[in-house]
Motif scaffolding. Structure first.
Motif, short mmCIF file in Angstrom:
data_model
loop_
_atom_site.label_atom_id
_atom_site.label_comp_id
_atom_site.label_asym_id
_atom_site.label_seq_id
_atom_site.Cartn_x
_atom_site.Cartn_y
_atom_site.Cartn_z
N GLY A 1 44.55 48.67 83.52
CA GLY A 1 45.33 47.28 83.46
C GLY A 1 46.54 46.99 83.45
O GLY A 1 46.85 46.02 83.73
N GLY A 2 47.51 48.30 83.18
CA GLY A 2 48.61 48.18 83.32
C GLY A 2 49.79 47.81 84.34
O GLY A 2 51.66 47.87 84.29
N SER A 3 48.94 47.92 85.22
CA SER A 3 50.06 48.37 87.28
C SER A 3 49.87 47.44 87.98
O SER A 3 48.78 46.70 87.80
CB SER A 3 49.79 49.50 87.61
OG SER A 3 49.58 50.21 86.76
N ALA A 4 51.47 47.17 88.03
CA ALA A 4 50.91 45.73 89.32
C ALA A 4 50.32 45.57 90.27
O ALA A 4 50.23 47.06 91.29
CB ALA A 4 52.40 44.99 89.16
N ASN A 5 50.04 44.77 91.21
CA ASN A 5 50.12 44.58 92.57
C ASN A 5 49.38 46.17 92.99
O ASN A 5 48.61 46.34 93.77
CB ASN A 5 51.13 45.11 93.57
CG ASN A 5 52.60 44.04 93.28
OD1 ASN A 5 52.05 42.14 93.06
ND2 ASN A 5 53.71 44.48 93.36
N GLY A 6 48.04 46.33 91.90
CA GLY A 6 47.51 47.00 92.58
C GLY A 6 47.61 48.52 92.34
O GLY A 6 47.12 49.41 93.30
N GLU A 7 48.75 48.46 92.22
CA GLU A 7 48.83 50.40 92.46
C GLU A 7 48.28 51.13 91.21
O GLU A 7 48.19 52.40 90.94
CB GLU A 7 50.41 50.21 92.31
CG GLU A 7 51.21 49.73 93.31
CD GLU A 7 53.22 49.17 93.11
OE1 GLU A 7 53.41 50.24 92.20
OE2 GLU A 7 53.24 48.84 94.09
N GLY A 8 48.20 50.77 90.33
CA GLY A 8 47.24 51.35 89.49
C GLY A 8 46.27 52.50 89.99
O GLY A 8 45.54 51.63 90.50
N ILE A 9 45.84 53.62 89.22
CA ILE A 9 44.48 54.30 89.37
C ILE A 9 43.44 54.45 87.82
O ILE A 9 42.45 55.31 88.43
CB ILE A 9 45.19 55.71 89.90
CG1 ILE A 9 45.77 56.33 88.75
CG2 ILE A 9 45.34 55.87 91.43
CD1 ILE A 9 45.90 57.54 89.37
N SER A 10 43.64 53.90 87.01
CA SER A 10 42.75 53.60 86.37
C SER A 10 42.54 52.92 86.22
O SER A 10 42.88 51.55 87.17
CB SER A 10 43.54 53.85 84.96
OG SER A 10 45.15 54.81 84.67
#
Length: 387
Positions: free
Chosen positions: A68-77
């Protein structure tokens, strides 16, 4: 990707959420390891360059996305930003540490944590929580301001009433939950980090607006005396330019080698002259003054300092700075330092001659310099092993 560096995906689970990342490592066994944590709203892609850098130095390097730490849906976790807090990010980092320490080709006793901004604060907290398992700590403009920001209702680019904290906090390009506020509003990060007694490199820009450099100064005071090296990068903001990043990379390498910053010289450009100007070659002399303020020597550059630059056409071929400082060594004895600094195979390699008995080791040291440019001047950091 260099041929001798291997890359693979890795994952682990924390409270039912999958944390995903990538490993970059050279061939070999008993490798030192580094785990790198991104800042608020960042992602693994911000860390690839740094992971490759560490892998080229012989480290197994790990970057990952916080849940939940990445903006704009860029995270892969997995995970939602409204469930993310500093504490959940610490738990994520602990989970990654557990995986890395169990790898058969990693030396579990040689683990470095590195973090940017919020990831820097998380790395500092995690290192303190598992102080016996972390060899060293690298903090890049760490966001020690977060608890203060929560106390004034300005958490991570948001604005809210601290007497009536909303369930969801609009932090610009991410939504946070009320729990984020509640978990930091009473936190004193400077007491939280003190259990870590190992070496710390703290790098911060003097023009950082989101995280004022006073937070870095206070963090340095909290760490074990003599164990924290603080580098303030003149005119740098919250995020470094390509040139600043290159200089910081050299400083990180020197820190990992166990070298100390012996001299910190602040240079001001005073003028220049063209000494040769032919079609095929040109020579320019840059004149400068300045001062040095470091634990080993304090003093000033005396008249006659110059940096001679030679060009073949428009291509810079060589640079050679030659200057003298006068002042006092750490024993309070008057002395002089003659420094010649030139680029050798892509590295700045200064030669120092001094009449100081206390600093006599500089006459024989293999030193490396870092040049950090800023408008009208630069900071020269000279590193050496301490005998």
């Amino acid at each position: 990707m260099p041929k001798d560096i291997m890359e693979r995906e890795f994952s682990c689970v924390r409270d039912g959420l999958t944390i995903r990342g990538r490993e970059f490592r050279p061939q070999g066994d008993q490798l030192p390891a580094v785990i790198i944590s991104h800042g608020f709203g960042g992602s693994l892609k911000d860390l690839v360059h740094h992971c490759l850098m560490f892998a080229s130095w012989g480290y197994a390097a790990y970057g990952f996305d916080f849940c939940g730490g990445s903006a704009n849906g860029e995270g892969i976790s997995d995970g939602e930003s409204t469930d993310m807090t500093l504490l959940t990010e610490c738990e994520d980092l602990h989970a990654v540490m557990n995986v890395v320490q169990e790898l058969p080709y990693v030396d579990a006793h040689r683990l470095t944590l590195m973090g940017f901004s919020q990831g820097g604060l998380v790395s500092a907290l995690a290192a303190a929580q598992r102080a016996d398992e972390v060899e060293s700590l690298i903090l890049i403009y760490p966001a020690f301001c977060i608890p203060d920001d929560a106390r004034r209702g300005a958490l991570l680019m948001s604005s809210y009433d601290i007497t009536d904290v909303p369930e969801f906090i609009d932090a610009g390009y991410m939504m946070l939950g009320k729990t984020f506020h509640e978990t930091v509003v009473h936190m004193n990060p400077y007491t939280e980090i003190t259990p870590f007694k190992g070496p710390v490199l703290l790098i911060h820009g003097t023009a950082d607006e989101p995280v004022h450099p006073r937070y870095a100064l206070k963090a340095k005071e909290s760490y074990e005396s003599g164990q924290c090296q603080l580098q303030l990068i003149q005119a740098a903001g919250h995020g470094f330019t390509e040139e600043q990043t290159a200089a910081v990379s050299v400083s990180i390498r020197q820190f990992l080698l166990g070298h100390k910053e012996i001299l910190t010289i602040h240079v001001q450009i005073t003028g220049s002259e063209v000494r040769k100007d032919f079609e095929a070659e040109k020579e320019i002399a840059i004149f400068f003054t300045g001062d040095c303020d470091s634990p080993y020597f304090t003093g000033r550059i005396i008249d006659g300092a110059d940096d001679v630059q030679e060009y073949a056409g428009d291509q810079l071929v060589t640079m050679r700075a030659d200057y003298m400082l006068e002042g006092m060594d750490y024993n309070g004895k008057k002395c002089q330092l003659h420094i010649v600094n030139q680029n050798v195979n892509g590295e700045w390699k200064p030669k120092v001659n001094t009449d100081s008995k206390a600093l006599n080791f500089l006459n024989h040291s293999n030193m490396t310099a870092v040049l950090e440019g800023y408008p009208d001047g630069l900071t020269v950091r000279i590193f050496s092993a301490i005998p």
